[in-house]
Scaffold this motif. Sequence first.
Motif, short mmCIF file in Angstrom:
data_model
loop_
_atom_site.label_atom_id
_atom_site.label_comp_id
_atom_site.label_asym_id
_atom_site.label_seq_id
_atom_site.Cartn_x
_atom_site.Cartn_y
_atom_site.Cartn_z
N MET A 43 20.35 -15.82 42.36
CA MET A 43 20.75 -14.66 43.16
C MET A 43 20.22 -14.84 44.58
O MET A 43 19.16 -15.40 44.81
CB MET A 43 20.20 -13.38 42.54
N GLY A 44 20.97 -14.30 45.54
CA GLY A 44 20.52 -14.35 46.92
C GLY A 44 20.74 -15.68 47.60
O GLY A 44 20.20 -15.92 48.68
N ARG A 45 21.53 -16.59 47.00
CA ARG A 45 21.75 -17.90 47.62
C ARG A 45 22.92 -17.90 48.58
O ARG A 45 23.04 -18.80 49.40
CB ARG A 45 21.98 -18.95 46.52
N ILE A 46 23.80 -16.92 48.48
CA ILE A 46 24.97 -16.85 49.35
C ILE A 46 24.76 -15.74 50.37
O ILE A 46 24.40 -14.61 50.01
CB ILE A 46 26.24 -16.55 48.53
N TYR A 47 24.98 -16.08 51.66
CA TYR A 47 24.88 -15.05 52.69
C TYR A 47 25.87 -15.39 53.80
O TYR A 47 26.39 -16.51 53.89
CB TYR A 47 23.47 -14.95 53.25
N VAL A 48 26.15 -14.41 54.61
CA VAL A 48 27.13 -14.55 55.69
C VAL A 48 26.42 -15.08 56.93
O VAL A 48 25.37 -14.56 57.34
CB VAL A 48 27.79 -13.19 56.01
N LEU A 49 27.00 -16.12 57.53
CA LEU A 49 26.41 -16.71 58.73
C LEU A 49 26.44 -15.72 59.89
O LEU A 49 27.38 -14.93 60.02
CB LEU A 49 27.18 -17.96 59.14
N PRO A 50 25.43 -15.75 60.74
CA PRO A 50 25.49 -14.95 61.96
C PRO A 50 26.70 -15.34 62.79
O PRO A 50 27.14 -16.49 62.77
CB PRO A 50 24.17 -15.30 62.67
#
Length: 589
Positions: free
Chosen positions: A1-8
């Motif tokens: 969990m928490g490995r995918i995030y949106v790039l700035p």
Amino acid sequence: MGRIYVLPSVVADQIAAGEVIERPASVVKELVENALDAGSSTVSVELEDGGRTLIRVSDDGCGMDRDDAVKAMDRHATSKIRSSAELIGVATYGFRGEALPAIASVSRFELETCAASDAEGPAEAGTRVSAKGGRIEAVQPVARTRGTSVTVRGLFFNTPARRKFLRSSRSETRAAVDAVTVLALARLDVTFSVTCDGRSTLEAPHAATIIDRIASLFGRRTAEGLIPVEWGDASLSVRGLIQRPADAKTSGRKAYLFVNDRPFKDPFLIRAAENGYRATIPSGVRPSVFLEIGVPGDRVDVNVHPAKLQVRFRDRMLVERSVEEAIRSALRPVDAAAVLGSPSSDRGAARAGGGSAPFGSGSRGDFAGGVGSVPVPGDADSASTGTLLEPSAAAGTMSMQRPDRLLQVFNTYIVFETDDAVTVVDQHAAHERVLYERVMEQLRGQGNVAQRLLLPLTLELQTDELEAVGNHRDLLSAVGFEVDDFGGRSIVVHAVPNPHPRFDARRCLEELVADLTGGRLGGLNRLERFAATYACRAAVMAGQALDQEEMRELVARLFGCALPPHDVHGRPTIVQLPKHELERRFGRA
């Protein structure tokens, strides 16, 4: 969990910029295209340190008001299209709305613009938009004339890894100048200039014809050495200018392609153009080509590359075949032969139409030429019974007026007068072309011409030569050599070709065997290479005296060939000295 995030957004913009902006030349290309889409008549480019320190592109186009100038900094903001349906046949160079935001995200960016004047009042106040790393820092009014100037400083200042991959200042400058050059070829109605480190590098004023534009970009000598291409119909056309085979070199080739006035790159179409030169240039030679391909907008997709460098044709094979045939057709007329003096006066600029399109759209037919412009000494009927060539060779097929006399000079060149030129034919190169096309017919199974020997020839060969003869017996037989094993390392020859009375069959066969043994006929064009080798070995030689009937027959058969102006090695068979050039040199013009 928490490995995918949106790039700035800043990082995402820098990544996206990499698809469009690879080097300073990419910036120049995008900005100049924007200037052309804005209806500019003058575009100037200024570079410092190859574009690392400064890139400035200025134009006199329609410009923008304040709101549009700010909106243009957003990704995918464009004035070119409104819906996906408009991508079909889109005529503008740009349409994605990526150039300005992509450039601004990796530089210190400044946009100055002023909209066109209102018919009832003065021009609106200009606008200056300043940005750094993709973020707008200031929007200010500015006094300026109509048009737009974009200044880019410190390219890739915030992405040092990409900046390290830039080449030397000289290489980056050359790439940027090339980017302007290709657009200058596409738009003859626009004046282009490039200044590098305070020195003028390119000046291309408005040009009436493509010949004039090529002369300003590459020099008058290059422009005058080109011949016109005009082929096709309303559904697909190929027009432009190509280099004479005799002028083509192994390096320094200039290859430019356009589709519906849009420049693009396609190595397969360049290869198709080279195939059109087949049997007129030796292997490794790369001729220069400037070709415009015209197709309906719904048969080509220009939205296949972020930088719009490539396009996709609906029927690629048809386009490749058309390019090859267009080149082939352009090399057939005698106007494609070498010309002494200044060919631009009536064979260059006069044939290359004007206009804003690359090759004079709207001037269809200006490139037309025909073999019949040079009379051939001999009628088609009378040329079939000479003594120089084998009787079954294809005779000349054009009707023409027989000159009173042909002159052989240095026992090598045949000279005769035509209506508007003195024509010189190289007897060896001419016979080589005639024999090559005749042998290609024989190799395709259309018969051969040979004579039986009263006393067969016996040749002793090396082991590798004997093997080469065995491997290529079918080719030797097709041209008229009937060869059998004689035991040991010897072969016996019962029949030989009869291309002309002075033919030395033993020498020709020995040289052919040497070529076959040396592996010079490998590759995809085995038959063509063999035919070219045989034609060179069997043709009448320079230094051999010919009588009047032999000269008449040779020239008549030359003009009955598919490609009479060129031999198989890239040399001209025909050189013309125009009458106007003689008059100029003697002070009569």
